[in-house]
Design a protein around this motif. Structure first.
Motif, short mmCIF file in Angstrom:
data_model
loop_
_atom_site.label_atom_id
_atom_site.label_comp_id
_atom_site.label_asym_id
_atom_site.label_seq_id
_atom_site.Cartn_x
_atom_site.Cartn_y
_atom_site.Cartn_z
N PRO A 57 0.79 -1.23 0.00
CA PRO A 57 0.00 0.00 0.00
C PRO A 57 0.83 1.29 0.00
O PRO A 57 0.33 2.34 -0.40
N ASP A 58 2.10 1.22 0.40
CA ASP A 58 2.94 2.42 0.40
C ASP A 58 3.79 2.55 -0.88
O ASP A 58 4.61 3.45 -0.98
N TYR A 59 3.58 1.67 -1.83
CA TYR A 59 4.33 1.68 -3.09
C TYR A 59 3.56 2.51 -4.12
O TYR A 59 2.44 2.15 -4.50
N HIS A 60 4.16 3.62 -4.52
CA HIS A 60 3.51 4.51 -5.49
C HIS A 60 4.53 4.89 -6.57
O HIS A 60 5.10 5.99 -6.54
N PRO A 61 4.77 3.99 -7.51
CA PRO A 61 5.73 4.29 -8.56
C PRO A 61 5.19 5.39 -9.49
O PRO A 61 3.99 5.55 -9.65
N GLU A 62 6.11 6.13 -10.07
CA GLU A 62 5.75 7.18 -11.02
C GLU A 62 6.27 6.80 -12.40
O GLU A 62 7.47 6.61 -12.57
N ILE A 63 5.34 6.70 -13.36
CA ILE A 63 5.76 6.38 -14.72
C ILE A 63 5.89 7.67 -15.51
O ILE A 63 5.34 8.71 -15.13
N THR A 64 6.63 7.59 -16.60
CA THR A 64 6.86 8.79 -17.41
C THR A 64 5.62 9.13 -18.23
O THR A 64 4.73 8.29 -18.43
N ASP A 65 5.59 10.36 -18.72
CA ASP A 65 4.50 10.78 -19.59
C ASP A 65 4.45 9.92 -20.85
O ASP A 65 3.38 9.57 -21.33
N GLU A 66 5.63 9.53 -21.36
CA GLU A 66 5.68 8.67 -22.55
C GLU A 66 5.06 7.30 -22.27
O GLU A 66 4.27 6.78 -23.06
N GLN A 111 5.73 -3.80 -18.92
CA GLN A 111 6.62 -3.85 -17.78
C GLN A 111 7.55 -2.66 -17.96
O GLN A 111 8.32 -2.61 -18.92
N VAL A 112 7.43 -1.70 -17.08
CA VAL A 112 8.17 -0.45 -17.23
C VAL A 112 9.35 -0.40 -16.27
O VAL A 112 9.30 -0.96 -15.17
N ILE A 113 10.41 0.25 -16.70
CA ILE A 113 11.56 0.50 -15.83
C ILE A 113 11.34 1.91 -15.26
O ILE A 113 11.17 2.87 -16.00
N LEU A 114 11.32 2.00 -13.96
CA LEU A 114 11.09 3.28 -13.30
C LEU A 114 12.37 4.11 -13.34
O LEU A 114 13.39 3.70 -12.77
N GLU A 115 12.31 5.23 -14.00
CA GLU A 115 13.48 6.09 -14.17
C GLU A 115 13.66 7.01 -12.96
O GLU A 115 12.70 7.54 -12.43
N ASP A 116 14.91 7.16 -12.53
CA ASP A 116 15.27 8.09 -11.45
C ASP A 116 14.50 7.81 -10.17
O ASP A 116 14.14 8.74 -9.43
N GLN A 117 14.21 6.54 -9.90
CA GLN A 117 13.55 6.15 -8.67
C GLN A 117 14.37 5.04 -8.03
O GLN A 117 14.92 4.19 -8.72
N ASP A 118 14.43 5.05 -6.74
CA ASP A 118 15.32 4.14 -6.03
C ASP A 118 14.57 2.94 -5.45
O ASP A 118 14.60 2.69 -4.26
N TRP A 119 13.88 2.20 -6.32
CA TRP A 119 13.16 1.00 -5.89
C TRP A 119 14.05 -0.21 -6.12
O TRP A 119 14.72 -0.31 -7.14
N PRO A 120 14.04 -1.19 -5.22
CA PRO A 120 14.87 -2.39 -5.40
C PRO A 120 14.27 -3.40 -6.39
O PRO A 120 13.06 -3.45 -6.57
N VAL A 121 15.14 -4.17 -6.97
CA VAL A 121 14.73 -5.25 -7.87
C VAL A 121 14.26 -6.46 -7.07
O VAL A 121 13.37 -7.19 -7.48
N ARG A 122 14.84 -6.65 -5.90
CA ARG A 122 14.50 -7.79 -5.04
C ARG A 122 14.16 -7.31 -3.63
O ARG A 122 14.95 -7.46 -2.70
N ALA A 123 12.98 -6.77 -3.47
CA ALA A 123 12.54 -6.30 -2.15
C ALA A 123 11.86 -7.46 -1.42
O ALA A 123 10.98 -8.12 -1.99
N PRO A 124 12.24 -7.71 -0.17
CA PRO A 124 11.57 -8.78 0.58
C PRO A 124 10.09 -8.44 0.75
O PRO A 124 9.74 -7.30 1.06
N LEU A 125 9.24 -9.41 0.54
CA LEU A 125 7.81 -9.21 0.72
C LEU A 125 7.47 -9.43 2.18
O LEU A 125 7.71 -10.51 2.73
N GLU A 126 6.97 -8.41 2.80
CA GLU A 126 6.61 -8.47 4.22
C GLU A 126 5.14 -8.81 4.36
O GLU A 126 4.33 -8.45 3.50
N PRO A 127 4.74 -9.46 5.46
CA PRO A 127 3.33 -9.76 5.67
C PRO A 127 2.51 -8.47 5.72
O PRO A 127 2.97 -7.45 6.23
N VAL A 128 1.30 -8.54 5.19
CA VAL A 128 0.40 -7.40 5.20
C VAL A 128 -0.32 -7.38 6.54
O VAL A 128 -0.84 -8.40 7.00
N ALA A 129 -0.34 -6.20 7.18
CA ALA A 129 -1.04 -6.07 8.46
C ALA A 129 -2.53 -6.24 8.25
O ALA A 129 -3.09 -5.75 7.29
N ALA A 130 -3.18 -6.96 9.16
CA ALA A 130 -4.61 -7.22 9.04
C ALA A 130 -5.44 -6.03 9.43
O ALA A 130 -5.10 -5.17 10.13
#
Length: 130
Positions: A57-66, A111-130
């Motif tokens: 829920p806290d992941y908000h990637p920004e894609i380019t206008d293109e 499948q887009v590559i997020l430009e100028d954003q510091d997101w990891p390729v392998r982020a551990p998936l954490e349990p979602v709070a209920a």
């Protein structure tokens, strides 16, 4: 959301496929199997993807206008964001640097590559709070 998806270009590692079936895994809201709809070489190709709005829920990637223009997206509500899940013996990671953005009206996606954003390729998936 169980539907057909058409990639604008083949996703990395799955060329030449562009047509995929997206089916929700029963009992796991927001988890989907994405399978090549008509594999041209007879091989079965499948990825597991997660609906980011459910699991991240806290992941908000920004894609380019293109990228937005290519997918014919007018508002953020026109899109769904999926992330590829990679299960391993040590847990599941998700690719946050290259999400799959889906036009909910047309089923077209990329499948887009997020430009100028510091997101990891392998982020551990954490349990979602209920």
């Amino acid at each position: 959301m169980s539907t057909g998806l058409t990639f604008l270009t083949p996703p990395p590692g799955l060329a030449p496929e562009v047509h995929f079936d997206l089916k929700e895994i029963e009992g796991a809201a927001g988890l989907f199997a994405m399978t090549a709809a008509g594999s041209t070489d007879g091989a079965s190709r499948r990825l597991y993807v997660l609906d980011a709005s459910v699991y991240l829920p806290d992941y908000h990637p920004e894609i380019t206008d293109e990228q937005r223009h290519q997918l014919e997206l007018v508002t953020p509500e026109d899109a769904a964001v999926l992330v590829v899940a990679n299960p391993t013996a040590d847990g599941t990671t998700v690719n946050l640097l290259a999400p799959i953005v889906v036009n909910l009206s047309t089923g077209s996606c990329a499948q887009v590559i997020l430009e100028d954003q510091d997101w990891p390729v392998r982020a551990p998936l954490e349990p979602v709070a209920a």
